[in-house]
Write a protein that holds these residues in place. Structure first.
Motif, PDB file in Angstrom:
ATOM      1  N   MET A  91       0.834  -1.209   0.000  1.00  0.00           N
ATOM      2  CA  MET A  91       0.000   0.000   0.000  1.00  0.00           C
ATOM      3  C   MET A  91       0.863   1.252   0.000  1.00  0.00           C
ATOM      4  N   VAL A  92       1.959   1.201   0.793  1.00  0.00           N
ATOM      5  CA  VAL A  92       2.875   2.337   0.848  1.00  0.00           C
ATOM      6  C   VAL A  92       3.514   2.566  -0.512  1.00  0.00           C
ATOM      7  N   GLU A  93       3.912   1.460  -1.173  1.00  0.00           N
ATOM      8  CA  GLU A  93       4.536   1.579  -2.495  1.00  0.00           C
ATOM      9  C   GLU A  93       3.563   2.176  -3.504  1.00  0.00           C
ATOM     10  N   ARG A  94       2.293   1.746  -3.448  1.00  0.00           N
ATOM     11  CA  ARG A  94       1.294   2.275  -4.385  1.00  0.00           C
ATOM     12  C   ARG A  94       1.079   3.771  -4.144  1.00  0.00           C
ATOM     13  N   ASP A  95       1.078   4.195  -2.875  1.00  0.00           N
ATOM     14  CA  ASP A  95       0.933   5.607  -2.568  1.00  0.00           C
ATOM     15  C   ASP A  95       2.104   6.400  -3.142  1.00  0.00           C
ATOM     16  N   TRP A  96       3.303   5.826  -3.026  1.00  0.00           N
ATOM     17  CA  TRP A  96       4.495   6.502  -3.552  1.00  0.00           C
ATOM     18  C   TRP A  96       4.389   6.657  -5.065  1.00  0.00           C
ATOM     19  N   VAL A  97       3.957   5.594  -5.745  1.00  0.00           N
ATOM     20  CA  VAL A  97       3.801   5.646  -7.205  1.00  0.00           C
ATOM     21  C   VAL A  97       2.758   6.682  -7.583  1.00  0.00           C
ATOM     22  N   GLY A  98       1.641   6.703  -6.872  1.00  0.00           N
ATOM     23  CA  GLY A  98       0.586   7.666  -7.169  1.00  0.00           C
ATOM     24  C   GLY A  98       1.043   9.101  -6.986  1.00  0.00           C
ATOM     25  N   GLU A  99       1.812   9.349  -5.937  1.00  0.00           N
ATOM     26  CA  GLU A  99       2.317  10.697  -5.692  1.00  0.00           C
ATOM     27  C   GLU A  99       3.295  11.134  -6.779  1.00  0.00           C
ATOM     28  N   ARG A 100       4.194  10.215  -7.170  1.00  0.00           N
ATOM     29  CA  ARG A 100       5.169  10.562  -8.214  1.00  0.00           C
ATOM     30  C   ARG A 100       4.461  10.792  -9.548  1.00  0.00           C
ATOM     31  N   PHE A 101       3.455   9.981  -9.836  1.00  0.00           N
ATOM     32  CA  PHE A 101       2.731  10.138 -11.099  1.00  0.00           C
ATOM     33  C   PHE A 101       1.989  11.468 -11.130  1.00  0.00           C
ATOM     34  N   ALA A 102       1.325  11.811 -10.031  1.00  0.00           N
ATOM     35  CA  ALA A 102       0.609  13.087  -9.956  1.00  0.00           C
ATOM     36  C   ALA A 102       1.569  14.256 -10.096  1.00  0.00           C
ATOM     37  N   GLN A 153      13.573  -0.746  -7.881  1.00  0.00           N
ATOM     38  CA  GLN A 153      14.828  -0.323  -8.481  1.00  0.00           C
ATOM     39  C   GLN A 153      14.754   1.067  -9.123  1.00  0.00           C
ATOM     40  N   VAL A 154      13.638   1.754  -8.957  1.00  0.00           N
ATOM     41  CA  VAL A 154      13.463   3.060  -9.590  1.00  0.00           C
ATOM     42  C   VAL A 154      14.222   4.130  -8.794  1.00  0.00           C
ATOM     43  N   GLU A 155      15.211   4.753  -9.426  1.00  0.00           N
ATOM     44  CA  GLU A 155      15.977   5.815  -8.772  1.00  0.00           C
ATOM     45  C   GLU A 155      15.613   7.201  -9.290  1.00  0.00           C
ATOM     46  N   ASN A 156      15.096   7.254 -10.517  1.00  0.00           N
ATOM     47  CA  ASN A 156      14.719   8.533 -11.136  1.00  0.00           C
ATOM     48  C   ASN A 156      13.266   8.435 -11.602  1.00  0.00           C
ATOM     49  N   PRO A 157      12.306   8.748 -10.734  1.00  0.00           N
ATOM     50  CA  PRO A 157      10.886   8.582 -11.101  1.00  0.00           C
ATOM     51  C   PRO A 157      10.490   9.347 -12.352  1.00  0.00           C
ATOM     52  N   GLY A 158      10.993  10.586 -12.493  1.00  0.00           N
ATOM     53  CA  GLY A 158      10.639  11.373 -13.665  1.00  0.00           C
ATOM     54  C   GLY A 158      11.096  10.721 -14.958  1.00  0.00           C
ATOM     55  N   GLY A 159      12.333  10.254 -14.973  1.00  0.00           N
ATOM     56  CA  GLY A 159      12.857   9.583 -16.160  1.00  0.00           C
ATOM     57  C   GLY A 159      12.147   8.271 -16.433  1.00  0.00           C
ATOM     58  N   TRP A 160      11.835   7.538 -15.369  1.00  0.00           N
ATOM     59  CA  TRP A 160      11.126   6.262 -15.505  1.00  0.00           C
ATOM     60  C   TRP A 160       9.741   6.478 -16.104  1.00  0.00           C
ATOM     61  N   LEU A 161       9.014   7.455 -15.601  1.00  0.00           N
ATOM     62  CA  LEU A 161       7.677   7.741 -16.119  1.00  0.00           C
ATOM     63  C   LEU A 161       7.734   8.255 -17.555  1.00  0.00           C
ATOM     64  N   THR A 162       8.732   9.086 -17.848  1.00  0.00           N
ATOM     65  CA  THR A 162       8.896   9.585 -19.222  1.00  0.00           C
ATOM     66  C   THR A 162       9.108   8.429 -20.184  1.00  0.00           C
ATOM     67  N   GLU A 185      -2.976   4.796 -19.979  1.00  0.00           N
ATOM     68  CA  GLU A 185      -2.332   3.500 -20.201  1.00  0.00           C
ATOM     69  C   GLU A 185      -1.020   3.421 -19.418  1.00  0.00           C
ATOM     70  N   ALA A 186      -0.272   4.519 -19.413  1.00  0.00           N
ATOM     71  CA  ALA A 186       0.981   4.551 -18.652  1.00  0.00           C
ATOM     72  C   ALA A 186       0.701   4.343 -17.162  1.00  0.00           C
ATOM     73  N   TRP A 187      -0.367   4.975 -16.649  1.00  0.00           N
ATOM     74  CA  TRP A 187      -0.700   4.801 -15.243  1.00  0.00           C
ATOM     75  C   TRP A 187      -1.017   3.340 -14.922  1.00  0.00           C
ATOM     76  N   LEU A 188      -1.736   2.663 -15.808  1.00  0.00           N
ATOM     77  CA  LEU A 188      -2.031   1.243 -15.588  1.00  0.00           C
ATOM     78  C   LEU A 188      -0.750   0.431 -15.509  1.00  0.00           C
ATOM     79  N   ARG A 189       0.221   0.786 -16.327  1.00  0.00           N
ATOM     80  CA  ARG A 189       1.490   0.062 -16.316  1.00  0.00           C
ATOM     81  C   ARG A 189       2.289   0.338 -15.050  1.00  0.00           C
ATOM     82  N   VAL A 190       2.397   1.608 -14.691  1.00  0.00           N
ATOM     83  CA  VAL A 190       3.233   1.930 -13.529  1.00  0.00           C
ATOM     84  C   VAL A 190       2.587   1.459 -12.236  1.00  0.00           C
ATOM     85  N   SER A 191       1.257   1.424 -12.190  1.00  0.00           N
ATOM     86  CA  SER A 191       0.578   0.991 -10.964  1.00  0.00           C
ATOM     87  C   SER A 191       0.792  -0.496 -10.700  1.00  0.00           C
TER      88      SER A 191
END
Length: 290
Positions: A1-12, A50-59, A38-44
């Motif tokens: 749940m914590v990881e999903r919250d982190w992903v949601g915050e970075r995506f927003a 192993q993600v160190e650069n969320p912006g680059g990963w999402l891009t 579609e990207a959100w479905l994938r990242v969720s």
């Protein structure tokens, strides 16, 4: 749940930039929204350990979704072309904003470098389009682009360079028309602010239309002394005018020009449509400002 919250915050945090990037790559606000979803479905569903650069990963994820959509679009066109009769067919390219189907809107769009750019981008191979947009518009390095495309940095550079030459050629071919329209819109705004009825009449076609108003004299009379707060701007690459309140665009005024005269003026105050527009205000000093 914590990881999903982190992903949601970075995506927003990066969502606006990701949507803008998808729009530049796909040329459609609807498709851009689909790509981001579609990207959100994938990242969720992804492992983010192993993600160190969320912006680059999402891009990277959004770019790959867009690449898939561009390749699917290209394949559909090739399949459709194969189904055409053997006799020669004319190919018409038409680009219009969502929800607009007035032929006069097409005339407005045809006078735009932004539209010329989209037509050229539409003719590029998906990898060329991606490399050009990511590097020239969003300043990604060729190493990053190469990773997304699964190619070397040198190959990514070559793709972007080839696309850039075609885009620059289109801009040069349409630059004079865009400049002429900008001068007409700028002159109209100046005449409107100054209440110069004669100058307005000179700029308007005798059959000019604004909403329920018909005829150059009625339109000139309506605008004389108005447009005090309107600013010259590029709206989706098209010379236009924008009225803002507290720094937010509240009305967009677009002009259809034919034969060197303004034939139609439209005023759009719909906040949802305005929010989807790419607006660049043009200050008096000539420096563009978003």
């Amino acid at each position: 749940m914590v990881e999903r919250d982190w992903v949601g915050e970075r995506f927003a945090e990066h969502q606006d930039r990701l949507r803008a990037m998808a729009y530049r790559m796909l040329g459609s606000s609807g498709e851009a929204e689909d790509a981001v979803q579609e990207a959100w479905l994938r990242v969720s569903r992804a492992d983010t350990g192993q993600v160190e650069n969320p912006g680059g990963w999402l891009t990277t994820i959004v770019a790959r979704v867009c690449l898939n959509m561009l390749e699917a679009r290209r394949n559909r066109r090739e399949d459709a072309a194969g189904a055409l009769p053997a006799e020669p067919q004319e190919r018409h390219v038409s680009i219009r904003p969502t929800g607009q189907d007035d032929p006069e809107d097409e005339a407005l769009l045809a006078d735009s470098v932004g539209v010329a750019l989209m037509v050229v981008l539409d003719a590029l191979a998906p990898a060329e389009r991606l490399a050009f947009v990511l590097h020239d518009v969003f300043a990604l390095s060729f190493a990053e682009i190469g990773t997304i495309l699964d190619r070397s940095p040198a190959a990514a550079r070559q793709l972007a360079s080839r696309a850039r030459r075609r885009v620059q050629g289109a801009a040069g071919a349409t630059g004079a028309a865009r400049s002429a329209k900008r001068e007409i819109v700028e002159a109209f705004l100046a005449a409107s602010r100054g209440g110069d009825f004669t100058a307005l009449l000179e700029l308007l076609d005798p059959d000019a239309v604004v909403g329920e108003l018909r005829g150059g004299r009625e339109v000139a009379d309506f605008f004389a002394g108005r447009a005090q707060g309107a600013r010259l701007a590029l709206v989706d690459g098209v010379p236009a005018a924008v009225w803002s309140h507290l720094g937010r665009p509240k009305a967009v005024i677009t002009f259809t020009v034919g034969g060197g005269k303004i034939t139609r003026i439209d005023v759009d105050t719909d906040p949802d449509r305005i929010r989807d527009l790419d607006i660049v205000v043009l200050p008096a000093d000539g420096q563009d400002r978003r």
